[in-house]
Design a protein around this motif. Sequence first.
Motif, PDB file in Angstrom:
ATOM      1  N   ARG A 213       0.839  -1.195   0.000  1.00 10.85           N
ATOM      2  CA  ARG A 213       0.000   0.000   0.000  1.00 10.85           C
ATOM      3  C   ARG A 213       0.878   1.251   0.000  1.00 10.85           C
ATOM      4  N   ILE A 214       0.607   2.176  -0.934  1.00  9.67           N
ATOM      5  CA  ILE A 214       1.287   3.476  -0.958  1.00  9.67           C
ATOM      6  C   ILE A 214       0.224   4.563  -1.012  1.00  9.67           C
ATOM      7  N   ILE A 215       0.362   5.550  -0.135  1.00  9.45           N
ATOM      8  CA  ILE A 215      -0.570   6.672  -0.090  1.00  9.45           C
ATOM      9  C   ILE A 215       0.207   7.984  -0.084  1.00  9.45           C
ATOM     10  N   LEU A 216      -0.485   9.070  -0.427  1.00  5.71           N
ATOM     11  CA  LEU A 216       0.007  10.411  -0.150  1.00  5.71           C
ATOM     12  C   LEU A 216      -0.531  10.801   1.217  1.00  5.71           C
ATOM     13  N   PHE A 217       0.369  11.163   2.100  1.00  7.82           N
ATOM     14  CA  PHE A 217       0.077  11.416   3.522  1.00  7.82           C
ATOM     15  C   PHE A 217       0.361  12.894   3.747  1.00  7.82           C
ATOM     16  N   CYS A 218      -0.651  13.672   4.158  1.00 10.48           N
ATOM     17  CA  CYS A 218      -0.468  15.120   4.332  1.00 10.48           C
ATOM     18  C   CYS A 218      -0.969  15.568   5.699  1.00 10.48           C
ATOM     19  N   ASP A 219      -0.273  16.519   6.281  1.00 10.67           N
ATOM     20  CA  ASP A 219      -0.777  17.237   7.442  1.00 10.67           C
ATOM     21  C   ASP A 219      -1.291  18.586   6.953  1.00 10.67           C
ATOM     22  N   VAL A 220      -2.573  18.842   7.188  1.00 11.12           N
ATOM     23  CA  VAL A 220      -3.246  20.042   6.699  1.00 11.12           C
ATOM     24  C   VAL A 220      -3.559  20.935   7.893  1.00 11.12           C
ATOM     25  N   GLU A 221      -3.223  22.198   7.783  1.00 15.78           N
ATOM     26  CA  GLU A 221      -3.439  23.128   8.895  1.00 15.78           C
ATOM     27  C   GLU A 221      -4.907  23.148   9.311  1.00 15.78           C
ATOM     28  N   ARG A 222      -5.141  23.003  10.609  1.00 15.10           N
ATOM     29  CA  ARG A 222      -6.520  23.042  11.128  1.00 15.10           C
ATOM     30  C   ARG A 222      -7.067  24.470  10.989  1.00 15.10           C
ATOM     31  N   PRO A 223      -8.207  24.654  10.340  1.00 15.28           N
ATOM     32  CA  PRO A 223      -8.809  25.996  10.282  1.00 15.28           C
ATOM     33  C   PRO A 223      -9.294  26.411  11.669  1.00 15.28           C
ATOM     34  N   LEU A 224      -8.935  27.625  12.078  1.00 16.99           N
ATOM     35  CA  LEU A 224      -9.298  28.134  13.395  1.00 16.99           C
ATOM     36  C   LEU A 224     -10.119  29.405  13.259  1.00 16.99           C
ATOM     37  N   ARG A 225     -10.937  29.681  14.257  1.00 14.88           N
ATOM     38  CA  ARG A 225     -11.924  30.751  14.158  1.00 14.88           C
ATOM     39  C   ARG A 225     -11.321  32.154  14.216  1.00 14.88           C
ATOM     40  N   TRP A 226     -10.271  32.328  14.979  1.00  9.92           N
ATOM     41  CA  TRP A 226      -9.774  33.670  15.238  1.00  9.92           C
ATOM     42  C   TRP A 226      -8.324  33.821  14.796  1.00  9.92           C
ATOM     43  N   GLY A 227      -7.991  35.051  14.402  1.00  9.41           N
ATOM     44  CA  GLY A 227      -6.651  35.334  13.907  1.00  9.41           C
ATOM     45  C   GLY A 227      -5.568  35.056  14.929  1.00  9.41           C
ATOM     46  N   TRP A 228      -5.814  35.387  16.207  1.00  9.45           N
ATOM     47  CA  TRP A 228      -4.790  35.147  17.226  1.00  9.45           C
ATOM     48  C   TRP A 228      -4.518  33.651  17.390  1.00  9.45           C
ATOM     49  N   ALA A 229      -5.574  32.812  17.227  1.00 11.15           N
ATOM     50  CA  ALA A 229      -5.391  31.367  17.348  1.00 11.15           C
ATOM     51  C   ALA A 229      -4.590  30.840  16.159  1.00 11.15           C
ATOM     52  N   ARG A 230      -4.878  31.354  14.947  1.00 11.71           N
ATOM     53  CA  ARG A 230      -4.099  30.947  13.768  1.00 11.71           C
ATOM     54  C   ARG A 230      -2.638  31.347  13.919  1.00 11.71           C
ATOM     55  N   ALA A 231      -2.404  32.558  14.440  1.00 12.56           N
ATOM     56  CA  ALA A 231      -1.027  33.021  14.637  1.00 12.56           C
ATOM     57  C   ALA A 231      -0.296  32.139  15.654  1.00 12.56           C
TER      58      ALA A 231
END
Length: 300
Positions: A213-231
């Motif tokens: 088995r071969i897959i493409l494995f990605c970590d995708v940034e979790r969308p967050l509600r507020w700018g300070w949390a994203r920062a």
Amino acid sequence: MKWVFVLLFLACAAYVHFRGRVRHRLGRQLLDHSTFMAPVNVLMYLCSRVPTRPFIVPEQHFPELEPLRAHWREIRDEALRLRELQQIKAAEGYNDVGFNSFFRRGWKRFYLKWYDEAHPSAAELCPLTTRLLREVPSVKAAMFAELPHGGELRPHRDPYAGSLRLHLGLATPNDDACFIEVDGGRYSWRDGEWTMFDETYIHAARNDSGRNRIILFCDVERPLRWGWARAFNRFVARNLIVAGASPNQEGDRTGAINHLFKYFYALRLKSKALKERSESAYYAIKYGVVAGVVALIVWW
């Protein structure tokens, strides 16, 4: 004020332990890295713009990922070429702390990027895949991951909730005997199909299909509600997660944590030898260290 922080930490650690249907034994959870990251992870869950359940439907929340699925055949061709070159492989030394335990059970990888630009080896050997990834900035890390027949990943949870895990099937057995379980829910990989899950739930994988088995494995940034949390999330990624970078070949970046890992692993080997000689002494020292750290925090 000190006791407020202690109680807050304990409450977050308890939430992480009891979250979901599948749990580690309490003794293991006490020493799990997710326990030490619990306050940060609870913050990520509270701020999340996507559901905080084990599986997530990527096309509902991440339309920017669609080009990866649309080009899965071309991505697969680059992955299969890498496999022919024997470049999808285990780490050649103690320089991949994040996945070191997986290699013993057959798992292999080739890093495409790790919270940064593509590895030079990936840009050279996988030009199309690295170009597609560059056009999707929410993908923070990516690799080709191989699980041969008989391979398995034991139940574990990842330490940080700032990302979500995407698996895109490339060359799979298309068989229910090759699967991943996340918090008790099972998914079997299929060519050209994908799944996304929260890797801070306990998950495990097996391949008993008789095929690779071969897959493409990605970590995708979790969308967050507020700018300070994203920062804050990006600050942690830039200053902590990036230190886990591991090379495919000479010339690729190795993060600071992986530079130090060989020394920690030497200590780990000594502790395993002690456990073989005397389990009682091993556990007395192990839990004594934990108790000592807790006492320092409480009385500091």
